[in-house]
Design an enzyme around this catalytic site. Structure first.
Site, mmCIF file in Angstrom:
data_model
loop_
_atom_site.group_PDB
_atom_site.id
_atom_site.type_symbol
_atom_site.label_atom_id
_atom_site.label_comp_id
_atom_site.label_asym_id
_atom_site.label_seq_id
_atom_site.Cartn_x
_atom_site.Cartn_y
_atom_site.Cartn_z
ATOM 1 N N THR D 20 -0.897 4.246 8.000
ATOM 2 C CA THR D 20 -0.057 3.186 7.443
ATOM 3 C C THR D 20 -0.359 1.837 8.087
ATOM 4 O OG1 THR D 20 1.661 3.619 9.090
ATOM 5 C CG2 THR D 20 1.815 4.818 6.997
ATOM 6 N N ASP D 21 0.125 0.765 7.457
ATOM 7 C CA ASP D 21 0.033 -0.559 8.072
ATOM 8 C C ASP D 21 1.394 -1.236 8.036
ATOM 9 O OD1 ASP D 21 0.449 -1.821 5.587
ATOM 10 O OD2 ASP D 21 -1.681 -2.200 5.268
ATOM 11 N N ALA D 22 1.437 -2.463 8.541
ATOM 12 C CA ALA D 22 2.709 -3.157 8.696
ATOM 13 C C ALA D 22 3.382 -3.468 7.361
ATOM 14 C CB ALA D 22 2.521 -4.440 9.516
#
Lengths: 140, 140, 140, 140
Positions: D20-22
């Site tokens: 995942t990312d921000a």
């Protein structure tokens, strides 16, 4: 490219161990990381800080399409140059050409489609006009 | 380990191209990914879905300390077994031992400290007691 | 640190989307990538190109132990400074302290043990003396 | 797809923090990791172990072109299904369609071109015929 066109934006990337795979070359997915870094720095060069933009407006940029050709491999310690050239700007999206170079060798070319969406709903929203007007200066 | 102690939780991990580096082996940082996957599945085996926990309570688990020894390399296509053994449980933190095995060969050992924090402030908060009571059954 | 000691080597790292996770902060394993980049640049500052060293001698550096404390999170667009401070140099290994800073805030500290091994056998081998003599100048 | 066509190969992928990312969703480059894992397992289902193939013949598969559309985001803990459907098989290359699904929702589609090359020279070489004959059974 016409004489009046600005040169494509360039961002340097050094190849580290983390970027390589057991084939001894840069893992194919990692070019998308390099392209994203260069887009981020291109936006920054236009005065756009994505984290600040998000906090102020709730807008984030997402990738909706990518098309890549891999032409030659990069290896540990190579110094790459990643280019960003906007091709088309819409109200809520844009099309960019990006390339990875090592010296005079072209390693990878791409066309990337970016959309502007709301961070909560992921629904398309208009790119702030202050940003598009600055992006317009980069069109060929 | 006493006769009554439950065996450590195990999670299988296959080594793919993405995990390797130009040394032909798994890149050292990627063991932390493998350990995190195994912790996530260990939590899931205790009925804890982290995304659901976060949405319901705002609590997330973060890593506050890691200690790793790398003993032998893993290579493409290897099938690893990642273990999770809780050593100590506190109100807002826990200490886990984790290992990576390939067949009968121990590849890496670790001690990992996990904290429970509020997702917005990153300040420590109590682990929900329903969770700690289930974790207690895993202690040696 | 005595007055005569050289300051720790520093390498700048910008936080990109690829480095973050759904907690909104840099994923814990990625500090090991940042630390590795800084070590690579520290070696380069001493005249050591790892790819060239490997081709010439078959020697590669591997990580045998890591110990990290995570003190504060980093976020998208943050500019980090990663330090490298050798603590001890042996014939075939070395111990380094590394830190990650954002402005005046210390984000993470580490002690990392590096070994020099043969690329084919992964057996320990002596670090070339031309390299250790240059590393010696960095000791505190 | 005709009645006689075999269904596309499927490989399950769980979304972990590392993916995942921000933005709270899977980072766009990581779908290329998921697609590569599924291709590796598809090859394995045909009896092809890439590491063993390389050691025996010096042949490795590399990606020469990718085309992706991102349709909907995936989040932490999601269970994805990644498909592999060969479209065309040549002597030294192949064209595959791959998709990422979460439940009944299509997240991403792709067309991926794979080449068979010599591991040392990266020059194209014929895919071993024992492999292409097994791949042929997967064509639509």
């Amino acid at each position: 490219m016409s004489a009046a066109a600005p040169p494509a934006f360039e961002h340097p990337v050094r190849v580290y161990w983390e970027d390589t795979d057991a084939g001894g070359v840069v893992f194919y997915a990692n070019y998308l990381k390099f392209f994203e870094r260069a887009r981020t720095e291109w936006l920054r060069s236009l005065g756009v800080q994505q984290q600040a933009l998000r906090e102020a407006t709730g807008a984030i940029f997402i990738v909706s399409q990518t098309q890549l050709q891999y032409l030659a491999p990069a290896r540990l310690d190579d110094e790459l140059r990643i280019t960003v050239q906007p091709l088309q700007l819409g109200r809520a999206s844009m099309q960019l050409a990006q390339e990875a170079w090592c010296g005079s060798q072209l390693l990878a070319t791409s066309e990337i489609r970016i959309g502007c969406v709301d961070e909560a709903s992921f629904k398309p929203r208009r790119i702030p006009t202050a940003i598009t007007s600055r992006m317009n200066t980069c069109l060929p």
